[in-house]
Design an enzyme around this catalytic site. Structure first.
Site, short mmCIF file in Angstrom:
data_model
loop_
_atom_site.label_atom_id
_atom_site.label_comp_id
_atom_site.label_asym_id
_atom_site.label_seq_id
_atom_site.Cartn_x
_atom_site.Cartn_y
_atom_site.Cartn_z
N PHE A 1 0.83 -1.21 0.00
CA PHE A 1 0.00 0.00 0.00
C PHE A 1 0.86 1.26 0.00
O PHE A 1 0.45 2.30 -0.53
CB PHE A 1 -0.92 -0.01 1.23
CG PHE A 1 -1.92 1.11 1.25
CD1 PHE A 1 -3.09 1.03 0.51
CD2 PHE A 1 -1.68 2.24 2.01
CE1 PHE A 1 -4.00 2.07 0.52
CE2 PHE A 1 -2.59 3.29 2.02
CZ PHE A 1 -3.76 3.20 1.28
N HIS B 1 -9.46 -7.41 1.93
CA HIS B 1 -8.27 -6.57 2.05
C HIS B 1 -7.39 -6.66 0.80
O HIS B 1 -6.86 -5.65 0.31
CB HIS B 1 -7.48 -7.02 3.29
CG HIS B 1 -6.35 -6.12 3.67
ND1 HIS B 1 -6.54 -4.89 4.22
CD2 HIS B 1 -5.01 -6.29 3.57
CE1 HIS B 1 -5.37 -4.33 4.45
NE2 HIS B 1 -4.43 -5.15 4.07
N PHE C 1 5.81 -1.98 -13.10
CA PHE C 1 4.87 -2.56 -12.12
C PHE C 1 5.28 -3.99 -11.83
O PHE C 1 4.93 -4.92 -12.56
CB PHE C 1 3.46 -2.49 -12.72
CG PHE C 1 2.36 -2.83 -11.77
CD1 PHE C 1 2.01 -1.97 -10.76
CD2 PHE C 1 1.67 -4.02 -11.91
CE1 PHE C 1 0.97 -2.28 -9.89
CE2 PHE C 1 0.63 -4.34 -11.04
CZ PHE C 1 0.28 -3.46 -10.03
N1 INI Z 1 0.90 -5.69 2.17
C1 INI Z 1 1.54 -6.39 1.22
O1 INI Z 1 2.51 -5.90 0.63
N2 INI Z 1 1.15 -7.66 0.90
C2 INI Z 1 0.08 -8.25 1.51
O2 INI Z 1 -0.22 -9.43 1.18
C3 INI Z 1 -0.61 -7.53 2.50
N3 INI Z 1 -1.73 -8.15 3.19
O3 INI Z 1 -2.10 -9.26 2.86
O4 INI Z 1 -2.30 -7.56 4.11
C4 INI Z 1 -0.18 -6.22 2.83
N4 INI Z 1 -0.81 -5.49 3.78
C5 INI Z 1 -0.21 -4.32 4.37
C6 INI Z 1 -0.50 -3.04 3.60
O5 INI Z 1 0.17 -3.05 2.35
C7 INI Z 1 -0.04 -1.80 4.38
O6 INI Z 1 1.33 -1.87 4.59
C8 INI Z 1 -0.73 -1.68 5.73
O7 INI Z 1 -2.15 -1.68 5.55
C9 INI Z 1 -0.33 -0.35 6.43
O8 INI Z 1 -0.70 0.78 5.66
#
Ligand code: INI
Length: 185
Positions: free
Chosen positions: A57, A88, A113
């Protein structure tokens, strides 16, 4: 006919890589593949800049900052999102995809990407040095090729007396830098 040649050699370009720490062992494989490919094609390893972020994210925020800095010919984004039992997964994938697309739209800096969006860990491993190759390598190649092409497209060849169209305006908040790159005003 004018053909913009595809080039896959690094010729003095500067690259930054944004890589997510979530699913770290798989992301490291993507990063290794990406760095090895860039170096094999002529990049100076010391000149590669790598920014780790907590999760996928956070990739667009870091990639945007790097893009608007005007220091890089292309950015590579790497991460692994694995489907869980809740929506999510969809939200994270959509946010990263939208975010990266918006950076390219706003800055004209190529952003490769390299985000794996998989149902499980095995699918991800297969695409991080396994039987389906390494998406870090593919992202590196895309970054090199687009860095060359973006540079060439900023200065199209003179085509004689054909009238030039007025340049489109940069989006609000983004002004063109000295090399035509997007910079936040
Ligand atoms: N972030 C990832 O890079 N891969 C994932 O599979 C994942 N899952 O599954 O939750 C994930 N979550 C964290 C997200 O990217 C953020 O870092 C978090 O929400 C804090 O902002």
């Amino acid at each position: 006919m004018k053909l913009y040649a595809s080039r896959r050699d690094v010729a003095g370009q500067h690259f930054a890589i944004v890589v997510s720490r979530f699913n770290h062992p798989i992301c490291v494989r993507l990063l290794d593949g990406c760095v090895e490919e860039l170096v094999a094609r002529g990049a100076d390893a010391e000149g590669l800049h790598v920014a780790w972020v907590p999760g996928a994210f956070e990739i667009p925020q870091a990639a945007r900052s790097l893009a608007v800095s005007g220091r890089y010919d292309a950015i590579v984004t790497l991460g692994v999102v694995i489907r869980g039992g809740t929506p999510h997964f969809e939200y994270v994938c959509q946010a990263v995809t939208d975010g990266v697309r918006e950076i390219v739209r706003d800055t004209d800096v190529p952003v490769a990407f390299g985000l794996l969006t998989c149902d499980d860990v095995d699918q991800a491993l297969e695409r991080a040095g396994g039987e389906h190759g390494n998406k870090g390598i593919e992202a590196a190649l895309a970054a090199i090729e687009m860095a060359h092409l973006a540079t060439a497209l900023r200065r199209p060849p003179d085509d004689g007396d054909r009238p030039r169209r007025p340049r489109t305006q940069a989006p609000r908040g983004v002004t063109r830098g000295p090399r035509g790159r997007g910079r936040r005003s």
